[in-house]
Design a protein around this motif. Structure first.
Motif, PDB file in Angstrom:
ATOM      1  N   ASP A  30      -5.525  26.311 -16.627  1.00 33.45           N
ATOM      2  CA  ASP A  30      -6.986  26.512 -16.687  1.00 33.45           C
ATOM      3  C   ASP A  30      -7.339  28.004 -16.190  1.00 33.45           C
ATOM      4  O   ASP A  30      -7.768  28.651 -16.776  1.00 33.45           O
ATOM      5  CB  ASP A  30      -7.840  25.355 -16.225  1.00 33.45           C
ATOM      6  N   SER A  31      -6.881  27.876 -14.972  1.00 34.87           N
ATOM      7  CA  SER A  31      -7.454  28.976 -13.948  1.00 34.87           C
ATOM      8  C   SER A  31      -6.897  30.457 -14.469  1.00 34.87           C
ATOM      9  O   SER A  31      -7.407  31.347 -14.707  1.00 34.87           O
ATOM     10  CB  SER A  31      -6.961  28.545 -12.482  1.00 34.87           C
ATOM     11  N   ALA A  32      -5.385  30.250 -14.769  1.00 37.97           N
ATOM     12  CA  ALA A  32      -4.719  31.350 -15.093  1.00 37.97           C
ATOM     13  C   ALA A  32      -5.263  31.972 -16.474  1.00 37.97           C
ATOM     14  O   ALA A  32      -5.414  33.234 -16.644  1.00 37.97           O
ATOM     15  CB  ALA A  32      -3.222  31.148 -15.047  1.00 37.97           C
ATOM     16  N   VAL A  33      -5.156  31.198 -17.325  1.00 41.78           N
ATOM     17  CA  VAL A  33      -5.831  31.486 -18.910  1.00 41.78           C
ATOM     18  C   VAL A  33      -7.092  32.058 -18.617  1.00 41.78           C
ATOM     19  O   VAL A  33      -7.528  33.159 -19.570  1.00 41.78           O
ATOM     20  CB  VAL A  33      -5.519  30.466 -19.843  1.00 41.78           C
ATOM     21  N   CYS A  34      -7.887  31.274 -17.948  1.00 47.21           N
ATOM     22  CA  CYS A  34      -9.300  31.879 -18.107  1.00 47.21           C
ATOM     23  C   CYS A  34      -9.416  33.344 -17.250  1.00 47.21           C
ATOM     24  O   CYS A  34     -10.176  34.133 -17.958  1.00 47.21           O
ATOM     25  CB  CYS A  34     -10.064  30.921 -17.082  1.00 47.21           C
ATOM     26  N   ALA A  35      -8.655  33.389 -16.350  1.00 44.77           N
ATOM     27  CA  ALA A  35      -8.626  34.960 -15.616  1.00 44.77           C
ATOM     28  C   ALA A  35      -8.278  35.949 -16.654  1.00 44.77           C
ATOM     29  O   ALA A  35      -8.809  36.788 -16.930  1.00 44.77           O
ATOM     30  CB  ALA A  35      -7.762  34.988 -14.513  1.00 44.77           C
ATOM     31  N   VAL A  36      -7.063  35.559 -17.350  1.00 46.95           N
ATOM     32  CA  VAL A  36      -6.444  36.704 -18.326  1.00 46.95           C
ATOM     33  C   VAL A  36      -7.342  36.832 -19.349  1.00 46.95           C
ATOM     34  O   VAL A  36      -7.592  37.990 -19.767  1.00 46.95           O
ATOM     35  CB  VAL A  36      -5.185  36.091 -18.536  1.00 46.95           C
ATOM     36  N   THR A  37      -7.900  35.621 -19.957  1.00 50.34           N
ATOM     37  CA  THR A  37      -8.716  35.796 -21.338  1.00 50.34           C
ATOM     38  C   THR A  37      -9.932  36.481 -21.149  1.00 50.34           C
ATOM     39  O   THR A  37     -10.520  37.471 -21.959  1.00 50.34           O
ATOM     40  CB  THR A  37      -8.730  34.759 -22.154  1.00 50.34           C
ATOM     41  N   LEU A  58      -9.556  43.448 -13.876  1.00 50.93           N
ATOM     42  CA  LEU A  58      -8.302  43.136 -13.399  1.00 50.93           C
ATOM     43  C   LEU A  58      -8.187  41.761 -13.191  1.00 50.93           C
ATOM     44  O   LEU A  58      -8.528  41.137 -12.327  1.00 50.93           O
ATOM     45  CB  LEU A  58      -7.848  43.871 -12.082  1.00 50.93           C
ATOM     46  N   PRO A  59      -7.245  41.074 -14.329  1.00 46.77           N
ATOM     47  CA  PRO A  59      -7.139  39.696 -13.960  1.00 46.77           C
ATOM     48  C   PRO A  59      -6.142  39.258 -12.804  1.00 46.77           C
ATOM     49  O   PRO A  59      -5.043  39.819 -12.584  1.00 46.77           O
ATOM     50  CB  PRO A  59      -6.484  39.095 -15.233  1.00 46.77           C
ATOM     51  N   VAL A  60      -6.690  38.421 -11.883  1.00 49.20           N
ATOM     52  CA  VAL A  60      -5.792  38.343 -10.667  1.00 49.20           C
ATOM     53  C   VAL A  60      -5.321  36.773 -10.570  1.00 49.20           C
ATOM     54  O   VAL A  60      -6.414  35.798 -10.681  1.00 49.20           O
ATOM     55  CB  VAL A  60      -6.173  38.663  -9.350  1.00 49.20           C
ATOM     56  N   LEU A  61      -4.078  36.241 -10.510  1.00 53.81           N
ATOM     57  CA  LEU A  61      -3.477  34.825 -10.321  1.00 53.81           C
ATOM     58  C   LEU A  61      -3.707  34.588  -8.753  1.00 53.81           C
ATOM     59  O   LEU A  61      -2.997  35.271  -7.979  1.00 53.81           O
ATOM     60  CB  LEU A  61      -2.261  34.573 -10.859  1.00 53.81           C
ATOM     61  N   ASN A  62      -4.554  33.684  -8.413  1.00 51.40           N
ATOM     62  CA  ASN A  62      -4.844  33.604  -7.110  1.00 51.40           C
ATOM     63  C   ASN A  62      -3.680  32.689  -6.153  1.00 51.40           C
ATOM     64  O   ASN A  62      -3.840  31.680  -5.365  1.00 51.40           O
ATOM     65  CB  ASN A  62      -6.186  32.599  -7.020  1.00 51.40           C
ATOM     66  N   ILE A  63      -2.437  32.983  -6.253  1.00 52.66           N
ATOM     67  CA  ILE A  63      -1.407  32.577  -5.670  1.00 52.66           C
ATOM     68  C   ILE A  63      -0.345  33.713  -5.142  1.00 52.66           C
ATOM     69  O   ILE A  63      -0.504  34.730  -5.771  1.00 52.66           O
ATOM     70  CB  ILE A  63      -0.500  31.605  -6.516  1.00 52.66           C
ATOM     71  N   PRO A  64       0.523  33.561  -4.173  1.00 54.99           N
ATOM     72  CA  PRO A  64       1.683  34.518  -3.922  1.00 54.99           C
ATOM     73  C   PRO A  64       2.427  34.818  -5.123  1.00 54.99           C
ATOM     74  O   PRO A  64       2.738  33.644  -5.653  1.00 54.99           O
ATOM     75  CB  PRO A  64       2.119  34.063  -2.819  1.00 54.99           C
ATOM     76  N   ARG A  65       3.021  35.821  -5.379  1.00 57.09           N
ATOM     77  CA  ARG A  65       3.932  36.301  -6.533  1.00 57.09           C
ATOM     78  C   ARG A  65       5.029  35.202  -6.345  1.00 57.09           C
ATOM     79  O   ARG A  65       5.446  34.631  -7.359  1.00 57.09           O
ATOM     80  CB  ARG A  65       4.322  37.474  -6.378  1.00 57.09           C
ATOM     81  N   ARG A  66       5.559  34.773  -4.929  1.00 52.02           N
ATOM     82  CA  ARG A  66       6.656  33.944  -5.093  1.00 52.02           C
ATOM     83  C   ARG A  66       6.560  32.402  -5.703  1.00 52.02           C
ATOM     84  O   ARG A  66       7.373  31.865  -5.927  1.00 52.02           O
ATOM     85  CB  ARG A  66       7.056  33.913  -3.493  1.00 52.02           C
ATOM     86  N   ASP A  67       5.294  32.146  -5.729  1.00 54.77           N
ATOM     87  CA  ASP A  67       4.935  30.592  -6.146  1.00 54.77           C
ATOM     88  C   ASP A  67       4.805  30.840  -7.594  1.00 54.77           C
ATOM     89  O   ASP A  67       4.455  29.706  -8.319  1.00 54.77           O
ATOM     90  CB  ASP A  67       3.526  30.283  -5.439  1.00 54.77           C
ATOM     91  N   TYR A  68       4.909  31.579  -8.359  1.00 51.13           N
ATOM     92  CA  TYR A  68       4.610  31.776  -9.850  1.00 51.13           C
ATOM     93  C   TYR A  68       5.691  30.796 -10.554  1.00 51.13           C
ATOM     94  O   TYR A  68       5.451  29.956 -11.565  1.00 51.13           O
ATOM     95  CB  TYR A  68       4.947  33.180 -10.450  1.00 51.13           C
ATOM     96  N   ALA A  69       6.731  30.849 -10.098  1.00 54.23           N
ATOM     97  CA  ALA A  69       8.055  29.722 -10.588  1.00 54.23           C
ATOM     98  C   ALA A  69       7.419  28.393 -10.669  1.00 54.23           C
ATOM     99  O   ALA A  69       8.001  27.521 -11.376  1.00 54.23           O
ATOM    100  CB  ALA A  69       8.971  30.131  -9.809  1.00 54.23           C
ATOM    101  N   LEU A  70       6.629  28.137  -9.678  1.00 55.32           N
ATOM    102  CA  LEU A  70       6.362  26.623  -9.344  1.00 55.32           C
ATOM    103  C   LEU A  70       5.304  26.233 -10.714  1.00 55.32           C
ATOM    104  O   LEU A  70       4.748  25.064 -10.782  1.00 55.32           O
ATOM    105  CB  LEU A  70       5.256  26.407  -8.044  1.00 55.32           C
ATOM    106  N   LYS A  71       4.595  27.237 -11.159  1.00 56.09           N
ATOM    107  CA  LYS A  71       3.368  26.980 -11.954  1.00 56.09           C
ATOM    108  C   LYS A  71       4.177  26.754 -13.580  1.00 56.09           C
ATOM    109  O   LYS A  71       4.042  27.677 -14.555  1.00 56.09           O
ATOM    110  CB  LYS A  71       2.254  27.927 -12.058  1.00 56.09           C
ATOM    111  N   THR A  72       4.950  25.641 -13.615  1.00 54.79           N
ATOM    112  CA  THR A  72       5.845  25.692 -14.857  1.00 54.79           C
ATOM    113  C   THR A  72       5.169  25.750 -16.459  1.00 54.79           C
ATOM    114  O   THR A  72       5.753  26.464 -17.218  1.00 54.79           O
ATOM    115  CB  THR A  72       6.646  24.453 -14.715  1.00 54.79           C
ATOM    116  N   LEU A 106     -15.588  35.055 -10.610  1.00 59.48           N
ATOM    117  CA  LEU A 106     -14.804  33.916 -10.148  1.00 59.48           C
ATOM    118  C   LEU A 106     -14.759  33.011 -11.618  1.00 59.48           C
ATOM    119  O   LEU A 106     -15.650  32.927 -12.392  1.00 59.48           O
ATOM    120  CB  LEU A 106     -15.432  33.207  -9.234  1.00 59.48           C
ATOM    121  N   VAL A 107     -13.447  32.562 -12.067  1.00 60.36           N
ATOM    122  CA  VAL A 107     -13.529  31.692 -12.496  1.00 60.36           C
ATOM    123  C   VAL A 107     -12.771  30.302 -12.267  1.00 60.36           C
ATOM    124  O   VAL A 107     -11.825  30.295 -11.246  1.00 60.36           O
ATOM    125  CB  VAL A 107     -12.613  32.177 -14.186  1.00 60.36           C
ATOM    126  N   ASP A 108     -13.092  29.373 -12.822  1.00 56.81           N
ATOM    127  CA  ASP A 108     -12.284  27.923 -12.310  1.00 56.81           C
ATOM    128  C   ASP A 108     -12.618  27.721 -11.131  1.00 56.81           C
ATOM    129  O   ASP A 108     -11.975  26.879 -10.474  1.00 56.81           O
ATOM    130  CB  ASP A 108     -10.951  27.747 -12.919  1.00 56.81           C
TER     131      ASP A 108
END
Length: 378
Positions: A30-37, A58-72, A106-108
């Motif tokens: 929800d958070s990632a898609v809302c930011a990008v769209t 600029l859409p920003v995913l509010n996690i460190p880049r290293r944690d992207y793999a966790l958001k399967t 701010l989204v979500d």
């Protein structure tokens, strides 16, 4: 969409003013898609209006880049649209001076250290008086099942198709939003009780438009879509116990920040997580890494359309506070969690419970814990 994301990478840490569209720290679908769209939509609108103020979004995913793999599930959905990690911007990509001169949407979520420079909010939580938003911040706060419903509603107000490229972009936007709404509402399950009439209405409109844009081609059925997304979210086969603890993490603090409670959410039951060989060592290391006084574990398993939930409380620094939280969760009636104690569970001397009320989510538990933390200063 892909070209837009590639272009936004040039905005990162630039000297010119930028409006950051920021999701919340859980960075779920929800958070990632809302930011990008939303960032894409506003950038397209900005390019076609005669406004004297030209912003770059600029859409920003509010996690460190290293944690992207966790958001399967995020990784899975974006990959379906050829959106790779190198096309995305993460919290730790941004320098402090860049953040200091940027504006925000701010989204979500709507409680943020950037609240005083926030232009607009889209959120599906109850308004928090501690948000400290300015009076001229535009609010879209409504208790719907998915924040993506509010973003889609905004997009549908002014979206037009003039070229094949527009149509292709809209198929991507609507598909992303539809997928998110279906997942967030547990496919409109009555048992989960997450969907509202607006979620149903907006998802229906997206589906009508997607069929029209694809010249009548049938959409993937909601049930199949939901099952695929749940499987992607639950695909934790490559994750360590420590990665699981960071996969969907919320952190609460008291007013002066001296007491921290870490609240990881799992796409499996807590009782299954604690059986992992490295679980105890991981929780101990995680508590040190986050400086958490208490770790509140929350598990959810969706299987054959049925939802199961459980929780666990593990104390590391404040046994009195842990007991207070335990009593609060046991006694609350808004909503009642209907806790059932797991007997003979001695993992790190914690307390573990099955949640009889599957409609109660982390969204309901967070305010209860935060209230206790805030009262510590009184």
């Amino acid at each position: 969409m892909l070209n837009f994301l590639k272009q936004t990478r040039r905005f990162v840490n630039s000297a010119e003013p930028v409006c950051i569209v920021l999701g919340n720290e859980s960075c779920d679908l929800d958070s990632a898609v809302c930011a990008v769209t939303l960032a894409y939509h506003y950038q397209q609108q900005n390019a076609t209006t005669n406004s004297q103020i030209k912003r770059k979004f600029l859409p920003v995913l509010n996690i460190p880049r290293r944690d992207y793999a966790l958001k399967t599930e995020v990784h899975y959905v974006f990959r379906q649209h050829a959106i790779a990690v190198e096309h995305l911007t993460f919290r730790d990509d941004l320098q402090q001076d860049f953040l200091a001169r940027s504006e925000f949407i701010l989204v979500d979520h709507h409680v943020s250290p950037f609240a005083t420079r926030c232009l607009e909010v889209f959120d599906h939580r109850t308004f928090d008086d501690a948000a400290h938003l300015t009076n001229d911040c535009k609010l879209h706060i409504e208790l719907v099942g998915s924040c993506a419903t509010l973003i889609a509603e905004e997009l549908l107000k002014s979206t037009t198709v003039t070229t094949p490229a527009d149509a292709a972009a809209q198929v991507t936007l609507y598909t992303l939003l539809r997928s998110t709404i279906v997942l967030d509402t547990v496919n409109f399950s009555e048992a989960a009780n997450r969907a509202t009439p607006k979620d149903i209405e907006i998802c229906g409109k997206l589906e009508e438009l997607l069929i029209k844009l694809s010249n009548g081609k049938p959409l993937i059925a909601r049930t199949k879509l939901f099952d695929t997304l749940v499987a992607a979210r639950a695909d934790i086969s490559s994750l360590t116990a420590m990665q699981l603890l960071r996969k969907d993490l919320k952190v609460l603090t008291n007013r002066d920040g001296s007491v921290i409670i870490a609240i990881p959410g799992f796409p499996l039951l807590v009782q299954e997580f604690i059986k992992k060989p490295d679980a105890a060592a991981a929780v101990k290391a995680f508590a040190v890494e986050t400086n958490a006084a208490i770790v509140l574990l929350m598990g959810m398993l969706v299987e054959n359309g049925a939802v199961r939930r459980d929780i666990g409380l593990v104390d590391f620094k404040n046994i009195g506070l842990c007991q207070t939280i335990r009593e609060k969760l046991w006694a609350t009636t808004e909503p009642a969690l209907c806790l059932q104690h797991y007997e003979h569970c001695d993992f790190l001397d914690g307390c573990f419970y099955k949640m009889g009320n599957i409609k109660a989510t982390r969204k309901h538990i967070l305010p209860l814990v935060k209230q206790i933390l805030d009262q510590m200063q009184n």
